[in-house]
Design an enzyme around this catalytic site. Structure first.
Site, PDB file in Angstrom:
ATOM      1  N   ARG A 260      -5.954   6.550  -4.669  1.00 52.27           N
ATOM      2  CA  ARG A 260      -6.112   5.116  -4.458  1.00 52.27           C
ATOM      3  C   ARG A 260      -7.583   4.657  -4.446  1.00 52.27           C
ATOM      4  O   ARG A 260      -7.911   3.623  -5.035  1.00 52.27           O
ATOM      5  CB  ARG A 260      -5.428   4.691  -3.158  1.00 52.27           C
ATOM      6  CG  ARG A 260      -3.917   4.859  -3.180  1.00 52.27           C
ATOM      7  CD  ARG A 260      -3.300   4.114  -4.343  1.00 52.27           C
ATOM      8  NE  ARG A 260      -1.860   4.209  -4.382  1.00 52.27           N
ATOM      9  CZ  ARG A 260      -1.155   4.727  -5.375  1.00 52.27           C
ATOM     10  NH1 ARG A 260      -1.784   5.233  -6.438  1.00 52.27           N
ATOM     11  NH2 ARG A 260       0.163   4.757  -5.344  1.00 52.27           N
TER      12      ARG A 260
ATOM     13  N   SER B  38      11.475   5.517  -4.701  1.00 49.45           N
ATOM     14  CA  SER B  38      10.092   5.059  -4.793  1.00 49.45           C
ATOM     15  C   SER B  38       9.242   6.274  -5.127  1.00 49.45           C
ATOM     16  O   SER B  38       9.200   7.244  -4.358  1.00 49.45           O
ATOM     17  CB  SER B  38       9.654   4.448  -3.456  1.00 49.45           C
ATOM     18  OG  SER B  38       8.287   4.084  -3.511  1.00 49.45           O
TER      19      SER B  38
ATOM     20  N   ASP C 235       7.415  -3.012  -8.179  1.00 46.51           N
ATOM     21  CA  ASP C 235       6.639  -3.987  -7.419  1.00 46.51           C
ATOM     22  C   ASP C 235       5.734  -4.823  -8.320  1.00 46.51           C
ATOM     23  O   ASP C 235       5.789  -6.051  -8.322  1.00 46.51           O
ATOM     24  CB  ASP C 235       5.792  -3.284  -6.349  1.00 46.51           C
ATOM     25  CG  ASP C 235       6.644  -2.614  -5.292  1.00 46.51           C
ATOM     26  OD1 ASP C 235       7.689  -3.168  -4.932  1.00 46.51           O
ATOM     27  OD2 ASP C 235       6.267  -1.522  -4.825  1.00 46.51           O
TER      28      ASP C 235
ATOM     29  N   ASP D 191      -0.793   2.700   1.535  1.00 44.82           N
ATOM     30  CA  ASP D 191      -1.594   2.332   0.374  1.00 44.82           C
ATOM     31  C   ASP D 191      -2.280   0.988   0.525  1.00 44.82           C
ATOM     32  O   ASP D 191      -3.361   0.767  -0.034  1.00 44.82           O
ATOM     33  CB  ASP D 191      -0.729   2.334  -0.891  1.00 44.82           C
ATOM     34  CG  ASP D 191      -0.570   3.721  -1.482  1.00 44.82           C
ATOM     35  OD1 ASP D 191      -1.300   4.629  -1.050  1.00 44.82           O
ATOM     36  OD2 ASP D 191       0.270   3.894  -2.384  1.00 44.82           O
TER      37      ASP D 191
END
Length: 406
Positions: free
Chosen positions: A97, A178, A16, A126
């Site tokens: 995160r 992923s 990404d 996320d």
């Protein structure tokens, strides 16, 4: 979009964010892109990142070592709360995160950035975690989320974009899981895992990264003793270790013995169910050991109420609400319960199983003189009759009323 001249990008170097740098420059008037990678234990994934970021258009790359702060200020408080999402998920991505986003905000403000960009998809959790953290520290900062803007619809199309822009990738269409990796865990999603009917290929070469499957684990068990001080793990087998070293050591021991592999269909915050495989070898051991110690050091009411708090705490972490008054308040409660959670827990690790092998604490509430099946002089068994009569009085009254109605 001409008002965006400098963007700070949360950069992992994965699929990404690798294509986001040129995309930003193409779509935001050749803006300056500053990449930031929060090091929370990705290890080899950080190798060559600066060269790659600059080659794809970034003006600079910050790699921030957040490992110690991550474990001490985010992981350990969550363990102390016994917070587990939906009985299985040990929150490996969830609590990583907020700390990364907080550091990104600090750098964005220092650099005078006009916006912060992340590579989270519009289907994932996320995006919420990153953006809530950004709002907590820079409420007026513009946020750019390419997955909510561009025409790319799939990971295959992302790979096509990367190939057309000569962006090197470490994955192929065949190995395009992923993944999210840090010092605490690694997650696997996508490909064959998208169908819950498919058994994960644990023994497939390259699938598991932090350990082996239970079938491949040694036939001989491994014993380990973990020492806690006020709910915080401080030593393994009598050797005092720092937070990062301790987690790494337990990852090694757990991984070797096939510990901590979870296959979970979870309820995402955004409403859908998703299937993932998580490896959390050291974390699984720590959660088990901590809970075992609480069995003998917490009174019944505190222990039971704390289980309720743990469920809510896990939701807050999973939902990205780390920087909220409620999370801080719950942590204050949890810390007060940990004053006596000190002692040693001995465990036997064997082919994916964690087997209790003994627990001791100077604050143990377990009294063998009271609990014994042998003759004792401290417990009058006749007292239980009066207790049961009073405890059962509401049931007795209700039963009599029911008989009258009949």
């Amino acid at each position: 979009m001409g008002d965006i001249k400098k963007v700070v990008l949360a950069y992992s170097g994965g699929l990404d964010t690798s294509i986001i740098i040129p995309w930003l420059k193409e779509n935001y008037d050749n803006c300056e892109v500053i990449a930031v990678s929060g090091d929370v234990g990705q290890d080899t994934e950080l190798e060559g990142l600066e060269e790659k970021a600059k080659k794809t258009g970034a003006s600079k790359l910050y790699i921030e070592d957040l490992n110690k702060e991550f474990i001490e200020d985010y992981v350990f408080p969550t363990i102390k709360a016994d917070a587990v999402y939906e009985s299985k998920y040990l929150l490996g991505t969830s609590f990583a995160r907020p700390i990364i986003a907080k550091r990104i905000v600090e750098i964005a403000l220092a650099e005078g950035a006009d916006a912060i960009c992340h590579g989270c998809t519009g289907k994932g959790n996320d995006q919420v975690r990153f953006e809530l953290a950004i709002k907590a520290f820079a409420p007026d900062m513009k946020i750019i989320a390419p997955w909510r803007e561009w025409n790319i619809k799939s990971r295959d199309e992302e790979i096509e974009y990367a190939e057309s822009h000569n962006i090197p990738l470490k994955i192929t269409r065949e190995t395009n899981y992923s993944k999210d990796k840090n010092i605490w865990h690694i997650s696997h999603e996508g490909l064959d895992l998208e169908d819950p009917a498919n058994e994960p290929l644990y023994n497939k070469e390259g699938f598991l990264e932090l350990g082996v499957s239970p079938e491949q684990a040694p036939d001989k068990p491994t014993y380990v003793t973990i020492s806690f001080d006020k709910g915080i793990p401080v030593a393994i087998d009598g050797e005092k270790l720092g937070a990062v070293e301790l987690v790494k050591k337990l990852n090694q021991l757990g991984g070797e013995n096939g510990i901590g592999i979870v296959d979970l269909v979870e309820n995402r915050l955004v409403g859908m169910k998703s299937r993932g495989v998580y490896e959390t070898p050291g974390g699984t051991i720590l959660y088990h050991a901590h809970n075992k110690l609480e069995e003998i050091t917490l009174d019944r009411d505190t222990y039971h109420f704390k289980q309720e708090v743990g469920l809510r705490f896990a939701e807050l972490v999973y939902f990205g609400q780390w920087y909220t008054p409620l999370r801080k308040a719950l942590s204050a409660f949890v810390d007060s319960t940990q004053e006596t959670v000190t002692g040693d827990v001995k465990l036997k690790l064997y082919k994916g199983n964690i087997i209790d092998a003994g627990v001791t604490s100077p604050y143990s509430l377990y009294d063998p003189d009271i609990a014994t099946f042998d003759e004792d002089e401290v417990y009058n068994q006749q007292d239980s009759a009066g207790f049961i009569n009073l405890f059962g009085l509401p049931i007795k009254v209700q039963a009599k009323k029911n008989l009258i109605k009949e």
